[in-house]
Design an enzyme around this catalytic site. Structure first.
Site, PDB file in Angstrom:
ATOM      1  N   GLU A   8      77.891  -9.270  99.822  1.00 49.95           N
ATOM      2  CA  GLU A   8      79.200  -9.369  99.296  1.00 49.95           C
ATOM      3  C   GLU A   8      79.259 -11.038  98.862  1.00 49.95           C
ATOM      4  O   GLU A   8      79.061 -11.796 100.507  1.00 49.95           O
ATOM      5  CB  GLU A   8      79.920  -8.665 100.678  1.00 49.95           C
ATOM      6  CG  GLU A   8      80.055  -7.361 100.252  1.00 49.95           C
ATOM      7  CD  GLU A   8      80.907  -6.578 100.774  1.00 49.95           C
ATOM      8  OE1 GLU A   8      81.189  -5.081 101.238  1.00 49.95           O
ATOM      9  OE2 GLU A   8      82.061  -6.773 102.109  1.00 49.95           O
TER      10      GLU A   8
ATOM     11  N   ASP B  86      93.344 -11.474 104.170  1.00 54.28           N
ATOM     12  CA  ASP B  86      92.388 -12.238 104.926  1.00 54.28           C
ATOM     13  C   ASP B  86      93.043 -12.530 105.905  1.00 54.28           C
ATOM     14  O   ASP B  86      94.237 -13.216 105.729  1.00 54.28           O
ATOM     15  CB  ASP B  86      91.246 -13.072 103.960  1.00 54.28           C
ATOM     16  CG  ASP B  86      90.044 -12.571 103.432  1.00 54.28           C
ATOM     17  OD1 ASP B  86      89.671 -11.204 103.380  1.00 54.28           O
ATOM     18  OD2 ASP B  86      90.035 -12.422 101.929  1.00 54.28           O
TER      19      ASP B  86
END
Lengths: 405, 267
Positions: free
Chosen positions: B49, B60
């Protein structure tokens, strides 16, 4: 993209929060359930008579509504054009329009059984308004604020702490409002079960843009009635400043179907649009997706959000509510920009001529009134939203003028 | 069959849990990304990824936000990221690469251009954190048409009707977010993950990757017993951060950590 002009401007957004191509729900999956829960609660309680009665009573007895409509006669005469009327949101409890929305959302939070409230704030007005209602309802309150904003709005930070809120300094990114919003979103993702996120403006994922608007339209509904009572008719034009755009949409929305009323939203041009140092996504940005909705943004050619600049912390935001984006594209509203210097001139003008010290945010709207009024006839009427008072800006204005308080 | 689909089919045959490391493209400098990708594969990654750096990564934690900031210092754009994938493909035609990021850079590039150029570069999948399937009406057909697998997140808060909707839109695998929170958080609850994974299995045949909060070989191994793939991001990015400015040390630290994860999974 072809934009369809609606016949009834009050039917937006659609079920999933779209205003034409703008708005929507662009969040990570963890928040989808919470947004859907909020949407259901919101739709339910806005039809609930007991809820509405409690909200109305709080707006009257706690906030001090209706806020007055004031004819600034001396200033109008001096400018030599249209008669200027000021909607006095600066006289609300906590000193700005923000509380109209925080009262509504906090009541909703209580009804939903949420014990903890979080908020983001730029100038600190929304943070103060949130901390205030949290204190009153006995809810835990955490306010996220960029480090840069904390430095320029110390008094509001202290006010929030006095009210019992925890103010968290956000040190990521540009350390201003957008980063505070990022951080609040992160908190919400982590504590989604017991936490209600009170967004302070008409941005974010659906239902926030519609819900915050609906809580703020008390401004326009009152002003519309007051204009008719005081002057026998509607204003020729409306002016309000636009950061995220909640005070503006609150004023504009009840007038959208009045086709003869011209509408002006005033963004922050900072040092000037051509310098790139500004906060005017509608005037000089482009569409994109940030903070849960599609709207106009300040972004670079790669889609990175760029840092904004404005003397006014409350306008220092790279996005704008999606309904404004749509009002721009449909040309129902005009969006213009006012520089820091122009806003300061208006700040002084209103202070000296009418004895009202306006917030720097509202000074942007006033500055545009100074441009527009002289082009209009004395029998015409200009309604300006005086969204907040300037006490919080004493240090900023003094520092700008080389004065140490 | 897409590269991601054949990868999972092959792993299933070998009864091996997929190890999916995440790194941000351009972190800590653009020239490091392709060598790092090869090193990941050499130390046991089955799929990569690759994060598209974004200025406002709301979902995040601080570790991955800082990685994006390091990449953005070098002005790494989405087109640069595609270029890195194309370069990786010159030496590795097997390992699937999935781009992970936020919608705005893709929105600004244009969905059609993105789908075409990503396919051209050799991208196999796309996970856009802030694009729920409901808003994917325009982009998804363009990705399907280019044989790019859209992967969506399933959260602890997703109910069964949403899981169904998400699985219907997903190709390749689905990504179960193992905790309420941001990337790099640390409060994994294995029992609840196990229960949710089995709920997803009742709804869909898609392989299930689990990520968020997996920080060492032991947690990876525990998750590997429940899922088809284990995704590790912040713990790897931390090692990149620790060795900034020293490409060799970064690659060696990341390789040895990924090797540990692999060993944990294969135990």
């Amino acid at each position: 993209m072809a934009i369809e002009i609606p016949t009834n401007w009050h039917e937006m957004p659609d079920q999933r929060g779209h205003f034409g191509p703008y708005g929507g729900i662009f969040v990570s999956e963890t928040l989808m359930g919470a947004l859907s829960e909020l949407n259901h609660a919101y739709e339910r309680y806005m039809q609930d008579e007991a809820f509405i009665a409690e909200l109305d009573a709080d707006l009257a007895n706690y906030v001090g509504r209706p806020s007055p409509l004031y004819h600034a006669e001396r200033w109008s005469r001096e400018l030599g054009g249209a008669q200027i009327y000021l909607k006095r949101e600066d006289l609300n409890h906590t000193g700005a329009h923000k509380v109209n929305n925080t009262i509504g959302q906090a009541l909703l939070a209580s009804r939903m059984g949420k014990s903890r409230i979080i908020a983001e704030t730029g100038a600190g007005q929304h943070g103060v308004a949130t901390a205030t209602v949290a204190a009153r309802l006995g809810l835990e309150c955490v306010v996220y604020m960029g480090e840069v904003d904390i430095a320029r709005q110390e008094a509001n930070v202290y006010r929030m702490r006095l009210l019992g809120a925890e103010v968290v300094s956000v040190t990521s990114g540009s350390r201003t409002l957008k980063d505070a919003l990022n951080e609040a979103m992160r908190d919400w993702v982590t504590n989604v079960d017991d936490t209600f996120y009170i967004i302070g403006t008409v941005a974010g994922p659906h239902p926030y843009p519609a819900m915050v608007r609906d809580f703020q339209t008390i401004i326009g509904r009152e002003a519309r009635r007051q204009m008719q009572e005081m002057t026998g008719g509607l204003p020729d034009a409306l002016i309000a400043c636009v950061g995220g755009g909640s005070n503006a949409i609150g004023l504009f929305h009840p007038f959208l179907n009045d086709a003869d009323v011209a509408i002006y939203g005033v963004e922050a041009a900072g040092d000037g649009i051509d310098t790139g140092r500004h906060a005017a996504p509608l005037c000089a940005g482009s569409p994109g997706v940030l903070h849960g909705n599609r709207t106009y943004l300040m972004e670079d050619e790669n889609g990175q959000i760029i840092e904004t600049h404005s003397i006014s912390a409350g306008l220092d935001y790279p996005g704008v509510g999606p309904e404004h984006a749509w009002l721009k594209d449909t040309q129902r509203a005009n969006y213009v920009a006012i520089t820091d210097d122009e806003a300061l001139l208006a700040f002084h003008a209103l202070t000296r001529i009418e004895g009202i010290i306006p917030a720097l945010e509202s000074s942007h709207a006033l500055a545009y009134a100074m441009k527009l009024a002289p082009q209009m006839k004395p029998e015409q009427k200009l309604l300006v939203n005086l969204s907040g008072r300037g006490d919080k800006d004493m240090h900023t204005v003094a520092a700008r003028e080389g004065i140490k308080l | 069959m897409s590269r991601i689909q054949s990868c999972f089919a092959e792993l299933k045959e070998r009864q091996r849990v997929a190890l999916i490391p995440f790194i941000t493209a351009g972190d800590s400098e653009p020239a490091l990304t392709v060598p790092l990708m090869h090193a990941l594969v050499e130390s046991g990654a089955d799929l990569i990824e690759l994060g598209i750096p974004f200025s406002d990564p709301m979902a995040d934690g601080p570790v991955i936000q800082k990685a994006a900031e390091r990449a953005l210092k070098h002005n790494v754009s989405l087109r640069d990221v595609l270029q890195m994938v194309a370069e990786f493909r010159q030496r590795d035609a097997e390992t699937p690469v999935l781009l992970m990021g936020y919608l705005n850079p893709v929105e600004v590039m244009g969905y059609e251009a993105f789908a075409a150029e990503a396919s051209e570069a050799g991208v196999d999948g796309v996970l856009i954190v802030d694009l729920p399937p409901e808003e994917g009406g325009e982009m998804l057909p363009l990705l399907y048409a280019q044989q790019i697998d859209p992967v969506f997140l399933i959260a602890p808060t997703s109910d069964s009707s949403r899981i169904q909707k998400i699985c219907d839109a997903s190709r390749g695998y689905v990504y179960y977010v193992s905790l309420k929170g941001i990337t790099g958080a640390g409060h994994l609850d294995l029992d609840s993950v196990a229960q949710r994974v089995s709920e997803i299995r009742e709804i869909s045949q898609l392989p299930i990757g689990v990520g968020f909060g997996i920080k060492d070989a032991a947690t990876a191994a525990a998750m590997g017993k429940l899922a088809d793939a284990v995704i590790v991001g912040s713990a790897i990015v931390n090692r990149i951060a620790e060795h900034q400015g020293d490409a060799e040390a970064t690659i060696s630290a990341v390789s040895s950590f990924v090797g540990e994860l692999r060993a944990g999974l294969d135990k």
